[in-house]
Write a protein that holds these residues in place. Structure first.
Motif, PDB file in Angstrom:
ATOM      1  N   ASN A   1     -37.238  68.373 168.278  1.00  0.00           N
ATOM      2  CA  ASN A   1     -35.715  67.508 168.321  1.00  0.00           C
ATOM      3  C   ASN A   1     -34.691  68.647 167.968  1.00  0.00           C
ATOM      4  O   ASN A   1     -34.374  68.746 168.710  1.00  0.00           O
ATOM      5  CB  ASN A   1     -35.338  65.812 167.247  1.00  0.00           C
ATOM      6  CG  ASN A   1     -35.564  65.459 167.869  1.00  0.00           C
ATOM      7  OD1 ASN A   1     -36.710  65.333 168.649  1.00  0.00           O
ATOM      8  ND2 ASN A   1     -35.900  64.370 167.143  1.00  0.00           N
TER       9      ASN A   1
ATOM     10  N   THR B   1     -36.452  61.094 171.456  1.00  0.00           N
ATOM     11  CA  THR B   1     -36.093  62.088 170.074  1.00  0.00           C
ATOM     12  C   THR B   1     -36.876  60.898 168.699  1.00  0.00           C
ATOM     13  O   THR B   1     -37.330  61.480 168.318  1.00  0.00           O
ATOM     14  CB  THR B   1     -34.750  61.445 169.660  1.00  0.00           C
ATOM     15  OG1 THR B   1     -34.324  60.390 169.842  1.00  0.00           O
ATOM     16  CG2 THR B   1     -33.697  61.885 170.741  1.00  0.00           C
TER      17      THR B   1
ATOM     18  N   ILE C   1     -28.918  62.751 167.190  1.00  0.00           N
ATOM     19  CA  ILE C   1     -28.490  63.630 168.264  1.00  0.00           C
ATOM     20  C   ILE C   1     -28.550  63.469 169.121  1.00  0.00           C
ATOM     21  O   ILE C   1     -27.303  64.528 169.920  1.00  0.00           O
ATOM     22  CB  ILE C   1     -30.550  63.553 168.855  1.00  0.00           C
ATOM     23  CG1 ILE C   1     -31.397  64.650 168.008  1.00  0.00           C
ATOM     24  CG2 ILE C   1     -30.460  64.270 170.364  1.00  0.00           C
ATOM     25  CD1 ILE C   1     -32.812  64.910 168.401  1.00  0.00           C
TER      26      ILE C   1
END
Length: 365
Positions: A204, A225, A233
């Protein structure tokens, strides 16, 4: 045919068992199945949701360090063997199959001691502790990688290369417009990046660092993710405000096999199930083995592909945004190299894996 299956702890042990059950249901109209797992394990929820009868035994794994908990583990093992013997006597299976995880140790052991044919299925290149223990008692040892033979060197006559039953379920999946569901173009060069069902922090971080360059590329990217990382994120993704972006970010991909069939390149961990699916479909990949698994088995899994030119590998510690872009560009901008890697991956696939296991079962009963 009456069969008991046992396996748990991770999806990598559970999903191959379910794939085998689904294949048996197709070819054995009188099939009677029982799944034995733990009450608190992932397997209970998944198996019961699939509508398969489930019974639980209480057992736990050994701690790797000296711990009083290991005394309790031994006590639980003997109790779980006794409980498993009762389950086996009551169900009277023709065969018992263990697909890994400590829960299958007492089940397969109890069946073997009662003279019932048994199979253990090892999905990885490196054998788990449970399968190493059970190899002495099992009738046959089914493996997915040739490299796993050395893990059971004491019992070469028991080893059969079957592959992972999950491979057979994905091998026939055709191309579709599935990418449009992720706001991407169908039939367009596509990179898929994901870090397993829960996501992977290092992957990530590398993706976020690479994002300013990725949005400029002439190919498109689908990135998962992991549910637990998605919200964090999201705060980094203002750059994707453009609805026509070539990058789509989602928390989880539920129809992964169909997505696999419609992408050009995959960047992911090297879990056994993913590799079975990648090779069955003949997909080139960049593998980032998880450093947090037992005996570093994901690195060995990855090497089973990289040594044949079917994949590239990046150590988790070496993965950065810059390295991600470098490795991805070398393949996404070189269709001929991807095609060659795809061919090598296809050679390693075992698209009839479930049928091979069914044949092995019939041989033993």
């Amino acid at each position: 045919m009456k069969i008991i299956l046992s396996g748990g702890g991770t999806g990598g042990h559970i999903y191959p068992a379910l794939a085998l059950i689904r294949q048996l249901q197709k070819v054995e109209p009188t099939l009677d199945v029982l799944y034995v797992g733990t009450e608190k394990g992932l397997e209970k929820k998944i198996v019961e949701k699939a509508g398969i009868p489930f019974k639980a035994v209480e057992v736990q794994g050994f701690k790797r360090s000296l711990s009083f908990e290991n005394v309790k583990t031994v006590q639980l093992f003997f109790k779980s063997v006794s409980d498993s013997k009762k389950i086996v006597k009551e169900f009277q299976p023709d065969i018992v199959i263990g697909t890994g995880g400590y829960v299958c140790a007492p089940v397969v052991y109890a069946a073997a001691k009662q003279g019932i044919p048994t199979i253990i299925h090892e999905q990885n290149s490196v054998a788990g502790v449970t399968n190493k223990f059970l190899s002495k008692y099992a009738s046959k040892i089914a493996i997915c990688f040739e490299e796993a033979r050395q893990e059971f060197a004491k019992f070469p006559e028991k080893i059969v290369l079957t592959g992972n039953p999950r491979a057979q379920e994905v091998a026939s999946i055709q191309q579709s417009t599935i990418l449009e569901e992720y706001q991407l173009k169908a039939d367009y060069p596509t990179l898929l990046i994901f870090g397993g069902s829960r996501g992977a922090r290092k992957i990530n971080e590398a993706f976020v660092a690479a994002l300013p360059e990725l949005v400029k590329k002439e190919y498109q990217i689908l990135f998962a993710t992991g549910e637990v990382h998605y919200q964090k994120i999201q705060e980094e993704l203002a750059i994707l405000a453009d609805k026509d972006s070539n990058v789509s970010v989602v928390p989880f991909i539920y129809n992964m096999p169909e997505v696999f069939a419609n992408v050009s390149l995959v960047m992911a961990r090297s879990g056994a199930t993913s590799l079975a699916e990648l090779t069955a479909l003949g997909l080139p990949s960049i593998l980032i083995p998880s450093p947090y698994v037992t005996n570093d088995h994901q690195t060995r899994n990855a090497e089973s592909l990289t040594t044949h030119g079917a994949a590239e590998m990046i150590a988790d510690v070496d993965l950065t945004g810059e390295r991600l872009i470098l490795e991805v560009d070398q393949l996404m901008m070189n269709p001929d190299k991807r095609l060659k890697m795809a061919g090598e991956a296809k050679k390693l696939g075992i698209p009839d894996a479930a049928d091979r296991l069914v044949a092995l079962i019939r041989e033993l009963i």
